[in-house]
Design a protein around this motif. Structure first.
Motif, PDB file in Angstrom:
ATOM      1  N   ALA A 263       0.833  -1.392   0.120  1.00  0.00           N
ATOM      2  CA  ALA A 263       0.146  -0.018   0.166  1.00  0.00           C
ATOM      3  C   ALA A 263       0.791   1.077  -0.083  1.00  0.00           C
ATOM      4  N   ASP A 264       0.538   2.063  -0.944  1.00  0.00           N
ATOM      5  CA  ASP A 264       1.315   3.445  -0.865  1.00  0.00           C
ATOM      6  C   ASP A 264       0.582   4.343   0.039  1.00  0.00           C
ATOM      7  N   LYS A 265       1.393   5.112   1.096  1.00  0.00           N
ATOM      8  CA  LYS A 265       0.839   5.974   1.831  1.00  0.00           C
ATOM      9  C   LYS A 265       0.418   7.298   1.231  1.00  0.00           C
ATOM     10  N   TYR A 266       0.958   7.589   0.055  1.00  0.00           N
ATOM     11  CA  TYR A 266       0.684   8.854  -0.470  1.00  0.00           C
ATOM     12  C   TYR A 266      -0.318   8.597  -1.631  1.00  0.00           C
ATOM     13  N   VAL A 267      -1.384   7.721  -1.881  1.00  0.00           N
ATOM     14  CA  VAL A 267      -2.183   7.443  -2.548  1.00  0.00           C
ATOM     15  C   VAL A 267      -3.124   8.715  -2.913  1.00  0.00           C
ATOM     16  N   ASP A 268      -3.781   8.996  -1.622  1.00  0.00           N
ATOM     17  CA  ASP A 268      -4.651  10.140  -1.792  1.00  0.00           C
ATOM     18  C   ASP A 268      -3.865  11.647  -2.055  1.00  0.00           C
ATOM     19  N   VAL A 269      -2.836  11.744  -1.506  1.00  0.00           N
ATOM     20  CA  VAL A 269      -1.930  12.832  -1.891  1.00  0.00           C
ATOM     21  C   VAL A 269      -1.659  13.295  -3.378  1.00  0.00           C
ATOM     22  N   ARG A 270      -1.215  11.815  -4.077  1.00  0.00           N
ATOM     23  CA  ARG A 270      -0.929  11.874  -5.461  1.00  0.00           C
ATOM     24  C   ARG A 270      -2.239  12.368  -6.278  1.00  0.00           C
ATOM     25  N   ARG A 271      -3.556  11.766  -5.954  1.00  0.00           N
ATOM     26  CA  ARG A 271      -4.655  12.100  -6.482  1.00  0.00           C
ATOM     27  C   ARG A 271      -4.909  13.684  -6.412  1.00  0.00           C
ATOM     28  N   ASN A 272      -4.793  14.108  -5.126  1.00  0.00           N
ATOM     29  CA  ASN A 272      -4.878  15.762  -4.943  1.00  0.00           C
ATOM     30  C   ASN A 272      -4.045  16.277  -5.631  1.00  0.00           C
ATOM     31  N   ILE A 273      -2.838  16.065  -5.716  1.00  0.00           N
ATOM     32  CA  ILE A 273      -1.711  16.796  -6.404  1.00  0.00           C
ATOM     33  C   ILE A 273      -2.218  16.860  -8.070  1.00  0.00           C
ATOM     34  N   THR A 274      -2.573  15.675  -8.357  1.00  0.00           N
ATOM     35  CA  THR A 274      -2.900  15.697 -10.037  1.00  0.00           C
ATOM     36  C   THR A 274      -4.079  16.652 -10.308  1.00  0.00           C
ATOM     37  N   GLU A 275      -5.118  16.339  -9.332  1.00  0.00           N
ATOM     38  CA  GLU A 275      -6.268  17.475  -9.574  1.00  0.00           C
ATOM     39  C   GLU A 275      -5.923  18.821  -9.316  1.00  0.00           C
ATOM     40  N   ILE A 276      -5.033  19.304  -8.421  1.00  0.00           N
ATOM     41  CA  ILE A 276      -4.567  20.697  -8.286  1.00  0.00           C
ATOM     42  C   ILE A 276      -3.835  20.761  -9.647  1.00  0.00           C
ATOM     43  N   PHE A 277      -2.975  20.185 -10.085  1.00  0.00           N
ATOM     44  CA  PHE A 277      -2.171  20.511 -11.233  1.00  0.00           C
ATOM     45  C   PHE A 277      -3.114  20.627 -12.637  1.00  0.00           C
ATOM     46  N   LYS A 278      -3.964  19.760 -12.697  1.00  0.00           N
ATOM     47  CA  LYS A 278      -4.792  19.816 -13.801  1.00  0.00           C
ATOM     48  C   LYS A 278      -5.693  20.861 -13.926  1.00  0.00           C
ATOM     49  N   ALA A 279      -6.443  21.231 -12.606  1.00  0.00           N
ATOM     50  CA  ALA A 279      -7.309  22.417 -12.643  1.00  0.00           C
ATOM     51  C   ALA A 279      -6.734  23.786 -12.612  1.00  0.00           C
ATOM     52  N   ASN A 280      -5.466  23.933 -12.795  1.00  0.00           N
ATOM     53  CA  ASN A 280      -4.536  25.220 -12.861  1.00  0.00           C
ATOM     54  C   ASN A 280      -3.910  25.439 -14.176  1.00  0.00           C
ATOM     55  N   TYR A 281      -4.655  24.732 -15.293  1.00  0.00           N
ATOM     56  CA  TYR A 281      -3.828  24.854 -16.664  1.00  0.00           C
ATOM     57  C   TYR A 281      -2.526  24.111 -16.644  1.00  0.00           C
ATOM     58  N   ARG A 282      -2.200  23.180 -15.753  1.00  0.00           N
ATOM     59  CA  ARG A 282      -1.024  22.467 -15.716  1.00  0.00           C
ATOM     60  C   ARG A 282       0.113  23.430 -15.743  1.00  0.00           C
ATOM     61  N   CYS A 283       0.112  24.667 -14.881  1.00  0.00           N
ATOM     62  CA  CYS A 283       1.327  25.525 -15.004  1.00  0.00           C
ATOM     63  C   CYS A 283       1.685  25.694 -13.417  1.00  0.00           C
ATOM     64  N   TYR A 284       1.321  24.974 -12.474  1.00  0.00           N
ATOM     65  CA  TYR A 284       1.639  24.942 -11.155  1.00  0.00           C
ATOM     66  C   TYR A 284       2.821  24.038 -11.007  1.00  0.00           C
ATOM     67  N   GLY A 285       3.982  24.708 -10.523  1.00  0.00           N
ATOM     68  CA  GLY A 285       5.283  23.882  -9.851  1.00  0.00           C
ATOM     69  C   GLY A 285       4.897  23.366  -8.345  1.00  0.00           C
ATOM     70  N   TYR A 286       6.000  22.603  -8.051  1.00  0.00           N
ATOM     71  CA  TYR A 286       5.743  22.058  -6.766  1.00  0.00           C
ATOM     72  C   TYR A 286       5.643  23.034  -5.668  1.00  0.00           C
ATOM     73  N   ARG A 287       6.243  24.289  -5.716  1.00  0.00           N
ATOM     74  CA  ARG A 287       5.914  25.138  -4.650  1.00  0.00           C
ATOM     75  C   ARG A 287       4.431  25.593  -4.524  1.00  0.00           C
TER      76      ARG A 287
END
Length: 512
Positions: A263-287
């Motif tokens: 089990a990956d403990k960052y499964v939910d975080v990965r999904r949230n990061i992907t949603e944030i990245f795609k919802a903001n025109y794929r222009c957000y960096g890690y900061r």
């Protein structure tokens, strides 16, 4: 064709420079090396140069030319069919006639659709039948619905160019032994085809899943990445051949497979990061992604966010910046930069600027060559065409020269160091009109900033906002011509007291 004066000038300079060919051509801008040496040999032999020969009589009459072009237009515009039907002229002559009498043919857009790729099973079956040679290669190609050349290309792709294309037995061998050997060769060939196909699938999956380049080496991958590839192809191929091809031990495979299934403990975080990245025109960096997670009350460090984004392939696209450089060396001596970025003039026709700009629309490329007056920014003359050739700049210069009165002081004509402004046709026109040449420094566009500024305003106001998907070349040329006339006659310039260039000259009494 060069005149007698041009040839004598070249020969005298050639002798004065100590028979240095390159120095002579660089200073004059003409002719070719062989032409200069030929003129010099004629001068040594006769102590003079002969006059130009009378033009050779035309081989074909005007009626023959018109008949050939008419037949070409009426019979599907085919050069070969016209030559066969009429018996004349040659291909080059007829092509030149068509380009001159049918200018619309040079503006056509030629496209080509790639043929659909054949399935791998069909390729393998075709190579097997080709090498088995139960029938001829032409019959095998017709049976598979491809051409004979495609069949041999498949053989080269799967077996290499040096593999024999036929395993047909020789008459000296026994029929029984020959059949056994042929079956053995066919079986070996099937295994080689299967191995190559498997290797190709592994490379394809490595490019899709692991985001590796085309030069990927399967043996240099980590064991974890190898397990991912093996799992992706486990349903199609057997495990031993997959492990053998990627050089992975069986124990290492099961160990890493069990680690991947944890089990990956960052499964939910990965999904949230992907949603944030795609919802903001794929222009957000890690900061900024980490800042968004903190707003959602999820405290994750920047390093973890950066690692997870890298694993998920969430990369911000960046423009590739490359400085353009088309400099190929000096072809002749360049005059001094007389303008020196001083684009102010006290009267019309004192300082002229010229350059060439390109417009690329779906129908093709169009080029504009104007002459700009530094006095008020008026476009003195312009030419628009589908080719950036000497005719484009020469016609523009002739039209500009016609606007100057005979008793006026001749203007300075400023340009960049392009070859268009060093050809004999341009130089002779400038010399005959008694204009003063000025050129920018090498690779320094600000030296011609006023002309570049006009190009920028034209593209911002006309070209970029417009939709040119269904516009033909003729319609676009008409649109640019209309804009330039509007620019001269109606477009308000604040620097001219909110008047257009034509209105400003009329106010000063400089135009009718």
């Amino acid at each position: 064709m060069y005149t007698y004066a041009d040839r004598m000038r070249a020969v005298e300079l050639y002798i004065r420079l100590g028979l240095r060919v390159r120095a002579t051509i660089r200073q004059l801008g003409y002719p070719t090396k062989n032409a200069l040496k030929g003129w010099y040999q004629q001068y040594l032999k006769h102590q003079d140069l002969p006059e130009n020969k009378a033009p050779r009589a035309q081989k074909y009459s005007l009626e023959q030319r018109q008949a050939a072009v008419a037949y070409y237009r009426a019979h599907d515009r085919c050069i070969a069919a016209t030559m066969r039907a009429l018996g004349y002229p040659g291909r080059g002559t007829l092509t030149a006639w068509v380009r001159q009498d049918c200018p619309e043919t040079s503006k056509s857009i030629v496209g080509r659709a790639w043929p659909a790729a054949k399935p791998d099973a069909l390729m393998c079956e075709g190579v097997v039948q080709l090498c088995a040679r139960q029938s001829t290669a032409q019959e095998v190609a017709q049976k598979l619905g491809v051409c004979r050349g495609t069949l041999y290309n498949w053989k080269n792709q799967l077996l290499g160019p040096y593999a024999p294309a036929s395993m047909k037995p020789t008459p000296k061998q026994s029929p029984v032994l020959d059949e056994v050997a042929l079956k053995r060769q066919i079986e070996i060939l099937r295994q080689d085809v299967r191995r190559l196909k498997l290797e190709r699938e592994l490379l394809k999956r490595a490019h899709e899943i692991l985001k590796q380049g085309s030069d990927i080496d399967l043996h240099r991958l980590t064991n974890k990445d190898k397990v991912v590839l093996v799992e992706a192809l486990r349903a199609q191929y057997e495990l031993p051949e997959l492990l053998s091809l990627v050089s992975l031990a069986r124990s290492s495979y099961f160990y890493h497979r069990s680690r991947v299934k944890l089990a990956d403990k960052y499964v939910d975080v990965r999904r949230n990061i992907t949603e944030i990245f795609k919802a903001n025109y794929r222009c957000y960096g890690y900061r900024r992604v980490q800042a968004s997670l903190i707003q959602e009350c999820k405290g994750i460090s920047e390093k973890v966010v950066r690692r997870l984004m890298k694993q998920e392939g969430l990369l911000v696209s960046k423009p590739k910046r490359r400085r353009y450089n088309s400099y190929l060396g000096e072809i002749s001596a360049a005059p001094q930069n007389i303008i020196n970025r001083d684009f102010h003039a006290a009267a019309p026709n004192q300082k002229w600027l010229t350059d060439i700009t390109e417009f690329q629309i779906p129908a093709g490329k169009i080029y504009l060559s104007p002459v700009i007056d530094c006095f008020d920014g008026m476009v003195v003359s312009w030419s628009i065409g589908s080719h950036p050739n000497a005719h484009l700049v020469n016609t523009m210069l002739d039209a500009a020269i016609d606007t100057v009165q005979r008793n006026e002081v001749r203007p300075v004509i400023h340009s960049d160091r392009g070859a268009h402004y060093r050809w004999p046709g341009w130089l002779s026109r400038v010399h005959d009109a008694k204009l003063v040449r000025s050129m920018s420094r090498k690779g320094c566009s600000p030296d011609n900033a006023a002309c570049e500024g006009f190009f920028g305003r034209l593209k911002i106001e006309l070209f970029y906002p417009g939709n040119w998907q269904s516009t033909t070349i003729e319609q676009f040329i008409e649109a640019v011509d209309t804009y330039i006339r509007w620019y001269n006659e109606k477009r308000i310039k604040v620097s001219l007291g909110r008047l257009s260039p034509v209105q400003y000259r009329q106010k000063l009494g400089l135009a009718a």
